[in-house]
Write a protein that holds these residues in place. Structure first.
Motif, short mmCIF file in Angstrom:
data_model
loop_
_atom_site.label_atom_id
_atom_site.label_comp_id
_atom_site.label_asym_id
_atom_site.label_seq_id
_atom_site.Cartn_x
_atom_site.Cartn_y
_atom_site.Cartn_z
N MET A 1 0.82 -1.31 -0.04
CA MET A 1 0.18 -0.08 -0.01
C MET A 1 0.64 1.30 -0.15
SD MET A 1 -3.20 0.65 2.45
CE MET A 1 -3.69 2.26 2.78
N LEU A 2 0.69 2.37 -0.71
CA LEU A 2 1.22 3.33 -0.74
C LEU A 2 1.20 4.36 0.27
CD1 LEU A 2 0.51 4.72 -4.53
CD2 LEU A 2 2.63 3.45 -3.59
N THR A 3 2.03 5.12 1.07
CA THR A 3 2.01 6.12 1.86
C THR A 3 1.30 7.02 1.20
OG1 THR A 3 4.09 7.17 1.35
CG2 THR A 3 4.18 5.51 3.06
N ARG A 9 3.68 11.50 -5.01
CA ARG A 9 4.77 11.36 -6.04
C ARG A 9 4.54 10.48 -7.27
NH1 ARG A 9 10.16 9.60 -3.30
NH2 ARG A 9 8.92 7.80 -2.79
N GLN A 10 3.75 9.50 -7.04
CA GLN A 10 3.54 8.68 -8.34
C GLN A 10 2.71 9.55 -9.08
OE1 GLN A 10 4.72 5.95 -9.13
NE2 GLN A 10 5.99 5.83 -7.21
N HIS A 11 1.66 10.53 -8.50
CA HIS A 11 0.84 11.24 -9.47
C HIS A 11 1.64 12.26 -10.13
CE1 HIS A 11 -2.52 9.21 -7.92
NE2 HIS A 11 -3.30 9.56 -8.60
N VAL A 12 2.85 12.84 -9.57
CA VAL A 12 3.50 13.95 -10.11
C VAL A 12 4.19 12.96 -11.42
CG1 VAL A 12 5.65 15.18 -9.78
CG2 VAL A 12 3.70 15.44 -8.18
N VAL A 13 4.85 12.08 -11.09
CA VAL A 13 5.51 11.25 -12.15
C VAL A 13 4.68 11.02 -13.31
CG1 VAL A 13 6.42 9.04 -12.76
CG2 VAL A 13 7.14 10.19 -10.52
N HIS A 14 3.48 10.75 -13.20
CA HIS A 14 2.55 10.35 -14.20
C HIS A 14 2.24 11.54 -14.89
CE1 HIS A 14 -1.08 8.83 -16.46
NE2 HIS A 14 -1.70 9.85 -16.00
N LYS A 60 4.88 16.18 -0.46
CA LYS A 60 4.18 16.12 0.76
C LYS A 60 2.85 15.33 0.65
CE LYS A 60 7.72 17.89 3.12
NZ LYS A 60 8.23 17.38 3.76
N ALA A 61 2.33 14.65 1.95
CA ALA A 61 0.84 14.14 1.65
C ALA A 61 0.13 15.26 1.63
CB ALA A 61 0.98 13.45 3.04
#
Length: 121
Positions: A1-3, A9-14, A60-61
């Motif tokens: 599960m992602l923190t 971060r994954q959404h920024v990469v996408h 950041k979260a």
């Protein structure tokens, strides 16, 4: 599960790869750096075609506001890294700056520059 921070971060990469044309092969996740004799990690670093730092991203979260302290942390890391673009995001709010190290100035940008524009800055 992602923190929560990893989710951002994954959404920024996408977004960088899917919408702004940043090559996935030029993105470095959690790259180590030394600062004040301590080992730190960048959240995300986009490199230019020569492999030099281009865009430093501090994630950041969503529950963590982007404050002056967050900006100071990212700016401090970037003094070591030397990326001309700096992005702070919690997935809801995004701040992007162009950094001129020679003039010691920061210019707030309205949006994250696409890769083809960023490499020309």
């Amino acid at each position: 599960m992602l923190t929560p921070e990893e989710w951002v971060r994954q959404h920024v990469v996408h977004y960088l790869t899917g919408h702004l044309g940043y090559p996935r092969g030029l993105l470095a996740l959690e790259r180590g750096l030394r600062y004040n004799q301590r080992q730190k990690r960048t959240d995300l670093l986009a490199l230019d075609p020569e492999g030099k730092p281009l865009l430093l991203v501090e994630c950041k979260a969503a529950s963590v506001p982007i404050t002056a302290a967050v900006a100071q942390q990212a700016t401090t890391y970037n003094q070591t890294i030397g990326a001309p673009l700096l992005l702070l995001t919690n997935g809801l709010v995004h701040y992007c700056w162009r950094v001129d190290f020679e003039k010691r100035t920061n210019e707030r940008l309205e949006e994250i520059p696409p890769f083809v524009v960023a490499v020309q800055l």
